[in-house]
Scaffold this motif. Sequence first.
Motif: not given
Lengths: 319, 279
Positions: A73-74, A77-78, A104-107, B20, B23, B115-117
């Motif tokens: 799943a990870r 999701r990416r 930000k939530l997409f890192r 994490t 996030d 793809p976040m926590a």
Amino acid sequence: MATTTVEAENLGKRFKDTTALDGFDVSVESGTVLGLLGPNGAGKTTTVRILTTLLRFDTGRAAVAGFDVARDARQVRRRIGLTGQQTAVDDLLSARQNLVLFGKLFRLNKADAIKRADQLLDQFGLADAADKQPKKFSGGMKRRLDLAASMILAPQVLFLDEPTTGLDPAGRREVWETVSGLAADGTTVVLTTHYLDEADRLCDRISVIDHGRNIAEDTPMGLKRRMGADRLEIVAADPVDLPALRSIVDAVAGGGAKVDETSGSVSAPVRNPVEALTAAANAVQDKKLDVADIGLRRPTLDEAFLELIGEPTEKEGDQ
Amino acid sequence: MTTAPTLTPEESIGSRIRWTLHDYRAIVGQEFVHMYRQPANFLWALGFPIVMVLLFVYVFGSAMDVTGQGAGVDYVAFAMPGMFAMTMAFGFMNTAFAVADAKEKGFVDRVRSMPMASSAVVVGRNIADTIHAAVDLLVLFIIAVLIGWSSEGTVLETVGAFALLLWLRFALIWVGVWIGLLVKNVEQAGNLFALAFPFGMVSSVFTPPELMPDWLGTIAVWNPVSATATAIRELFGNPLPIGDAWPEQHALLAAIVWPVVITAIFLPLGVRRFRNLGR
Ligand SMILES: Nc1ncnc2c1ncn2[C@@H]1O[C@H](COP(=O)(O)OP(=O)(O)O)[C@@H](O)[C@H]1O
Ligand SMILES: [Mg+2]
């Protein structure tokens, strides 16, 4: 070279006493747009939620962008973007703040998130509204912001669940143009809709789903063709000519002529459309009949759909 | 087309933890924008306790003998800590609303597909709500002082009392998260206020349990909100209820332990509920 980006086999999903999916198959080649077309309750949202890792399923197997949806799943999701049935933007944040948050939530780090937000605002025609809150947006603008939020990392596959439901015609056109643009840039798109014109206009292939099962899968053109041949149709100028026209149509089509009294027309499916049309036109001239119209009619996607699922579709966007 | 940023490479355990936290910070930041954009929410959150306290202090309080020294004596000093505790107790409704809203609007689904926590929705919520509660308490503290209340305890005892209040609020956030994930929509969450109200009121918040009918008094004595209210009265040096039931005699311990029990029950329930969103 065509590769398959989405592949699902025999998907089954039960909710307590409803079977939402009953052995559903779907596959999407990369760079194409697939439409999941079906009436309310057909299982479209369930399919999208499974493919986007939001929902576990009971039977079958699904892979997106080369990764197993259940086991990886990870990784999935990416590589995906999702715009769900409701617009999932934060009404209190400005458009830019929304995109920065999702960035930000997409890192992304802060600087990159801001840069990407501004790119997307430009690309989706929202630059002028960047500092406004989405609650002040039109439906179309809000949807576009929603789409922009799922495009942060330029996903390999973009999932859109009823992207235009509840929008006015102008809003629908805006969203259509945006989706066409993304598809032209090579994004693989899976969208669900119960609007036939939308599927016809946006999709390379259409998978018709009803009661959680595949009813048909084809190009929009192919679906129309599957409805049967083109029809030869003659509209009488004077209803008294209908019996004479009927025998002409019967003769060139080899039987099967149907008379529609209300529109004063006769039609029949024909195998060789152009020949049939020429023969019919000649016959009409020979007999010196007066006709209002003579021509070939392609079945519409509407008719194809009705034929396939055997019941009227919902016209309005009630979920 | 402008080129999009690329995926961050697949992470080691260490950088996973860092991301994490990143996030959580992003989600807390979002909540700060909410607070900033809706300052009126603080007023709404505080309006109810203020109205209640005015009602009790000026309408019912004059008839209540909380200290055994006659009706109305020291009622303000008795009621203010009660109001603090009640505000913390009802705070979980705000959490429930916020979580139900995020779920209803599809925000939770969007976050779960990223793809976040995914725990950030819940943990970020918790941190933001605790900060919100601290601001609530500060404002109430100022109002209480203006009405004529004061803490007779040392600075340490006073700070300890506020820590106990936040401790209760923190534990009840998990109840709010669980309820928010359980209900179908915000409306249903609103209906639950009818259940929360007696939970807050059948306690020693405004009325000493000794003045209630026996059975109701027993419930009130054992109510976690009473434990906190009684414990902070002790720390503030304010009048205490006159009872001698175990939780009243060991209020400090009860005020520390109750939130642990609540967290132990509702944190796993909330986590399970969150996982089951994929069912
Ligand atoms: N969470 C759920 N609980 C129970 N039944 C559900 C749930 N989600 C969907 N269903 C049922 O599954 C079927 C398919 O739903 P859905 O995939 O949402 O259809 P569509 O998106 O095509 O309208 C419907 O009969 C619906 O009522
Ligand atoms: Mg749906």
